[in-house]
Design an enzyme around this catalytic site. Structure first.
Site, PDB file in Angstrom:
ATOM      1  N   GLU A  54      -7.924 -15.610   0.166  1.00  0.00           N
ATOM      2  CA  GLU A  54      -6.963 -14.831   0.936  1.00  0.00           C
ATOM      3  C   GLU A  54      -6.726 -15.387   2.336  1.00  0.00           C
ATOM      4  OE1 GLU A  54      -4.951 -11.793   3.246  1.00  0.00           O
ATOM      5  OE2 GLU A  54      -6.926 -12.641   3.667  1.00  0.00           O
ATOM      6  N   ASP A  55      -7.766 -15.918   2.973  1.00  0.00           N
ATOM      7  CA  ASP A  55      -7.596 -16.444   4.323  1.00  0.00           C
ATOM      8  C   ASP A  55      -8.384 -17.741   4.468  1.00  0.00           C
ATOM      9  OD1 ASP A  55      -6.561 -16.546   6.846  1.00  0.00           O
ATOM     10  OD2 ASP A  55      -7.757 -14.908   7.668  1.00  0.00           O
ATOM     11  N   ILE A 117     -10.387 -13.756   8.013  1.00  0.00           N
ATOM     12  CA  ILE A 117     -11.507 -14.413   8.696  1.00  0.00           C
ATOM     13  C   ILE A 117     -11.014 -15.104   9.958  1.00  0.00           C
ATOM     14  CG2 ILE A 117     -12.827 -14.758   6.571  1.00  0.00           C
ATOM     15  CD1 ILE A 117     -11.949 -17.684   6.585  1.00  0.00           C
ATOM     16  N   HIS A 134     -14.654  -5.337   2.978  1.00  0.00           N
ATOM     17  CA  HIS A 134     -14.361  -4.026   2.393  1.00  0.00           C
ATOM     18  C   HIS A 134     -15.424  -3.653   1.361  1.00  0.00           C
ATOM     19  CE1 HIS A 134     -10.465  -4.206   4.353  1.00  0.00           C
ATOM     20  NE2 HIS A 134     -10.203  -5.354   3.748  1.00  0.00           N
ATOM     21  N   ASP A 169      -6.759  -8.221   9.162  1.00  0.00           N
ATOM     22  CA  ASP A 169      -7.049  -9.564   9.643  1.00  0.00           C
ATOM     23  C   ASP A 169      -7.638  -9.482  11.046  1.00  0.00           C
ATOM     24  OD1 ASP A 169      -7.246 -12.315   9.484  1.00  0.00           O
ATOM     25  OD2 ASP A 169      -5.167 -12.684  10.054  1.00  0.00           O
ATOM     26  N   ASN A 224      -0.420  -7.215   9.637  1.00  0.00           N
ATOM     27  CA  ASN A 224      -1.174  -8.013   8.691  1.00  0.00           C
ATOM     28  C   ASN A 224      -1.853  -9.165   9.426  1.00  0.00           C
ATOM     29  OD1 ASN A 224      -1.722  -9.942   6.432  1.00  0.00           O
ATOM     30  ND2 ASN A 224      -0.728  -8.363   5.223  1.00  0.00           N
ATOM     31  N   ASP A 269       2.379 -12.918   5.592  1.00  0.00           N
ATOM     32  CA  ASP A 269       0.979 -12.529   5.446  1.00  0.00           C
ATOM     33  C   ASP A 269       0.165 -13.135   6.590  1.00  0.00           C
ATOM     34  OD1 ASP A 269      -1.608 -11.856   4.447  1.00  0.00           O
ATOM     35  OD2 ASP A 269      -0.843 -11.858   2.401  1.00  0.00           O
TER      36      ASP A 269
END
Length: 355
Positions: A54-55, A117, A134, A169, A224, A269
């Site tokens: 995701e990051d 991150i 999470h 984020d 986001n 995003d």
């Protein structure tokens, strides 16, 4: 316990498929948008990343960190029963490969569910990794110390706070200091859906330090990605459902004031910054409905934008990469280093490209 967890995941997936999309109008999701392919000649999928990255954040020495395996209420997942992790890749290697970092004992790995991150390098060259987590779909920020010689992360601190109810984020500005986005005002799933349906624009940005926690920007549809300019003067925030990037000026007291808003035709995003040029690289979702209502025969597409001179009157926006989902589904981040481009996704693969 495990049966209850699986039931919760399935219930949340049902909600997202049949309620969240209903709550968002088609324009906010760009539900009719399709993309034309924009290919890069030297790309390959990264081995070992099968369930999302995701990051991504890259250190000045070429070490890239990936948050992998995010499970988010309602989103599709290719590995629903596997905890997430942090992967690392050395972009200075001739053939870099992703390796999972070991995390120190005492940290609850079983419920690790990493999202956004950010890294911070202290004056003594200590590297800190900040991770939005999470666990059991709650919201925390985990602070780790990166121990390069052991390829490991030492867990230092878990941050929980009432002003961090729905963290997405993070961008680190000190060894225990950061800005974070809340993509919703509420933490309760139903109230989140209602907030989206009513289009309340209550999402915000929070500044956290051990001595002070405060809301420093608000009024977002769904805040986001967040990042900071190389000169540390500006904070950039992606508003995913509003299709915007906000430029905010950072003040000595850490408060933020808005300077401008860049409107785009896609769901923005995560934001990464090229430290040499200041260009913003954005992982985007051209069609949000495909992202939330997953259909393997019509998968979510991917898009990477490069934004140059965002402070000017007419920033240059270039589509660097676009794919209809045949190669890469649901791009969430794009990060560059020395002519190399990494593209991560919410729950799919990751791409390595030579620019």
């Amino acid at each position: 316990m495990q049966r209850g967890r699986v039931w919760w995941l399935r219930w949340q997936e049902y909600l997202n498929k049949y309620i969240y999309v209903f709550f968002c109008n088609r324009n906010r999701l760009k539900a009719s948008r399709e993309v034309e392919s924009v290919d890069l000649p030297n790309c390959h999928l990264i081995k070992g990343i099968e369930a999302g990255s995701e990051d991504i954040d890259i250190l000045p020495n070429g070490l890239a960190f990936f948050s992998a395996g995010l499970k988010f209420p309602g989103l599709h997942s290719f590995a629903p029963d596997k905890p997430g992790g942090i992967l690392m890749m050395d972009l200075k290697e001739e053939k870099p490969r992703a390796r999972e970092l070991r995390i120190s004992r005492g940290f609850d790995l079983a419920s690790f569910n990493p999202h956004g991150i950010s890294t911070f390098i202290d004056n003594d060259d200590t590297v800190y990794l900040f991770v939005v987590n999470h666990p059991e779909f709650k919201n925390t920020v985990e602070i780790f110390k990166f121990e390069e010689a052991e390829n490991s992360l030492l867990h230092l601190k878990t941050v929980k706070h009432e002003l961090l109810p729905s963290v997405n984020d993070i961008t680190a500005v000190g060894p225990a200091h950061f800005y974070a986005t809340n993509d919703h005002y509420f933490s309760d799933p139903f109230l989140k859906y209602l907030e989206t349906y009513l289009n309340l624009h209550w999402a915000n940005v929070v500044y956290y330090s051990p001595n002070e926690v405060k809301v420093v920007a608000e009024g977002f549809d769904s805040a986001n990605g967040i990042n900071i300019s190389p000169d540390n003067k500006y904070i950039y925030v992606a508003d995913v459902l509003a299709h915007e990037i906000h430029v905010l000026e950072k003040h000595p007291n850490m408060n933020l004031t808005q300077l401008k808003v860049l409107e785009l035709d896609t769901l923005v995003d995560n934001l990464s910054i090229d430290p040499s040029s200041g260009d913003i690289w954005v992982g985007c979702h051209p069609n949000g409905q495909k992202l939330f209502v997953y259909d393997p025969n019509n998968p979510p597409s991917s898009e990477v934008l490069r934004i140059q001179n965002i402070l000017s009157e007419k920033p240059t926006v270039t589509t660097v990469y676009a794919n209809n989902g045949s190669v890469l589904q649901g791009s969430s981040v794009a990060s560059v280093y020395d002519g190399k481009l990494l593209i991560g996704t919410l729950y799919h693969r990751a791409l390595y490209c030579e620019l």
